[in-house]
Design a protein around this motif. Structure first.
Motif, PDB file in Angstrom:
ATOM      1  N   THR A  76       0.827  -1.214   0.000  1.00 36.45           N
ATOM      2  CA  THR A  76       0.000   0.000   0.000  1.00 36.45           C
ATOM      3  C   THR A  76       0.858   1.260   0.000  1.00 36.45           C
ATOM      4  O   THR A  76       0.607   2.198  -0.779  1.00 36.45           O
ATOM      5  CB  THR A  76      -0.942   0.005   1.220  1.00 36.45           C
ATOM      6  N   PRO A 275      -4.453   2.586  -6.441  1.00 36.88           N
ATOM      7  CA  PRO A 275      -4.384   2.116  -5.041  1.00 36.88           C
ATOM      8  C   PRO A 275      -5.430   1.051  -4.712  1.00 36.88           C
ATOM      9  O   PRO A 275      -5.132   0.088  -4.002  1.00 36.88           O
ATOM     10  CB  PRO A 275      -4.620   3.404  -4.231  1.00 36.88           C
ATOM     11  N   THR A 279      -4.399  -2.814  -3.950  1.00 38.20           N
ATOM     12  CA  THR A 279      -4.673  -3.259  -2.581  1.00 38.20           C
ATOM     13  C   THR A 279      -5.545  -4.500  -2.599  1.00 38.20           C
ATOM     14  O   THR A 279      -5.327  -5.454  -1.836  1.00 38.20           O
ATOM     15  CB  THR A 279      -5.356  -2.134  -1.785  1.00 38.20           C
TER      16      THR A 279
END
Length: 508
Positions: A76, A275, A279
């Motif tokens: 992350t 992101p 993730t």
């Protein structure tokens, strides 16, 4: 949105088309053809992130001894860091409609841009080969489950079953056929596969959770490193590897954002896309690999090999078909589009976008991807770490040049014409080259481990190698600014002012 005003200094179209640095695929995309929406960019990132190497990247952290939380935090943080230069370099693509190698001409020169472009292109070729190998491996497992032992136990040639080589070849050919149809075919493929590519990974995770008895046994696995010195020694190079995984796209996103309808659309699509999708795939990979450890007593970081352990042929086939589609989607977008433009940039009058894609495919085989992918230490520390530092240096030059020195203003016509503002010295800008070499040497001069000497290539630089991408970007950024100081004021005075915007410019 900035007004579109034709500058009096812009040459006629025949003059541009006659330049040896121009072809239709490298030309600015007209504003009326910049139609990609927020969803197009979100779908692009979903297609690029949800693939077998992305899964293997996260899973390899478990194989290196991290627990699920350590691995998730590492991935992350890395994705949030690399998103910054990616968005900064994406801006020029949307504003001027130009691909990455043409963008690089503004700082490296019309000829010097080939240094940056070909560095990026050859790394993409390596990635294309890796993605094609793992996709072929998935086909090999699927057919093996359907055809029986004759397929799986075939004669071994050059260290692999000939049926695995055949699967690799079929997967390679399928991708070449799509890229030969051009960029619009890539966009359509991304759009319809994006909602489907998560299915295979969720099937893998669901099967492992059922067999392992739920999340409990997985989440209670504390890893091998703990939170002490051992973890932090692994964390830094692993974080750089996470950044390096997308450092290629941090350079060449203009190849895609040149089709964006506005800055807002491309930025929103990327912020929502990168992101979240990375993730998601990280969580699935970490939990699935940890569950595989509970079931089989070992960390199997390749999802095709893990799926091959499952008892249910239906689960294996359905999951891996989805993974094959995911890998095609990612490979086309991340590893074929960019080098196609990059090779075309080297010889604009001889190499088309499609022919550049064919060159990528051939080099992707010659690089022997099965060796790069064979070991997590080689995959993370040697392959990802080394090239991440080099590309970080290129990104540093682009960000410094576009945002600080040029203040986002470019003379688009001069990007195609020898003798213009970006011709510099015989087509090369020595400041950009020196800054790139400086950043790259600082970043990877101390490379150690894997194929590199234990004491580092340049021993006193060894401590910097654990932070290679950051060192490369910061070193080249600072170097380019320092070298540009004597000329910054003069060059800025020569840039077009607000009332004379290039006709290719589009913002908003």
């Amino acid at each position: 949105m900035e007004p579109i005003i034709r500058g009096h200094e812009e040459p006629s179209d025949p003059e541009l088309r006659g330049s040896r640095f121009y072809n239709d695929e490298l030309a600015p995309v007209p504003p009326d053809k910049r139609t990609w929406s927020t969803y197009n960019y979100f779908a692009l990132w979903m297609g690029m992130a949800h693939n077998i190497p992305s899964y293997a990247l996260a899973a390899s952290l478990i194989a290196l001894g991290m627990n699920w939380l350590q691995a998730l935090l590492t991935i992350t943080i890395g994705n949030l860091i690399v998103l910054a230069p990616m968005l900064l370099n994406s801006h020029a693509g949307t504003k001027y409609g130009i691909p990455f190698p043409v963008f690089a001409r503004a700082f490296y020169g019309l000829r010097g841009a080939n240094l940056a472009a070909l560095l990026r292109a050859f790394i993409a070729c390596g990635w294309f080969g890796i993605q094609t190998w793992v996709g072929g491996e998935a086909i090999y497992v699927i057919v093996g489950r359907l055809a029986g032992s004759g397929w799986r136990d075939s004669v071994i040639i050059a260290g692999q079953h000939w049926t695995l080589w055949l699967s690799f070849a079929v997967f390679w050919l399928g991708q070449m056929l799509i890229i030969w149809r051009g960029m619009e075919a890539v966009r359509r493929f991304e759009n319809w596969t994006a909602p489907l590519v998560s299915v295979g990974f969720l099937i893998l995770l669901g099967y492992v959770l059922v067999k392992a008895g739920g999340f409990g046994p997985i989440l209670h696995d504390g890893g091998k490193l703990g939170w002490g010195t051992e973890f932090w020694q692994v964390f830094a190079p692993s974080l750089m590897a996470m950044i390096a995984f997308w450092s290629t796209l941090s350079l060449n996103m203009p190849d895609f954002t040149r089709f964006g309808g506005s800055q807002r659309k491309q930025m929103r699509g990327q912020i929502l896309g990168l992101p979240t999708t990375m993730t998601f795939i990280a969580i699935v990979a970490i939990l699935t690999t940890s569950g595989g450890h509970v079931l089989y007593g070992q960390d199997i970081w390749d999802p095709a090999q893990l799926a091959d352990r499952f008892d249910s042929p239906v689960v294996v086939v359905v999951a891996l078909i989805a993974l094959v589609l995911a890998t095609v989607s990612a490979n086309l977008a991340a590893n074929v589009v960019s080098p196609s433009y990059d090779f075309s940039n080297a010889f604009p009058k001889r190499i088309t976008f499609a022919f550049g894609g064919l060159i990528t495919g051939v080099i992707g085989i010659l690089i022997q991807p099965w060796r790069l992918y064979s070991d997590p230490d080689i995959y993370i520390y040697a392959w990802l770490g080394f090239y991440g530092g080099v590309l970080g240096a290129v990104a540093g030059v682009l960000v410094a040049g576009y945002w600080v020195v040029n203040r986002t203003r470019l003379k688009v016509a001069d990007l195609y014409l020898p003798g213009g503002a970006y011709w510099f010295t015989a087509g090369w800008h020595w400041r950009a080259v020196v800054a790139t070499v400086l950043g790259a040497v600082l970043a990877v001069g101390g490379a150690y481990g894997g194929p590199f000497p234990a004491e580092g290539l340049i021993p006193f630089l060894k401590p910097l190698y654990d932070y290679n991408w950051v060192v490369g970007l910061a070193g080249a950024f600072a170097g380019y600014l320092l070298l540009s100081l004597p000329k910054t004021k003069e060059e800025n005075r020569e840039q077009p002012g607000p009332s004379r915007i290039d006709p290719a410019a589009l913002d908003g």
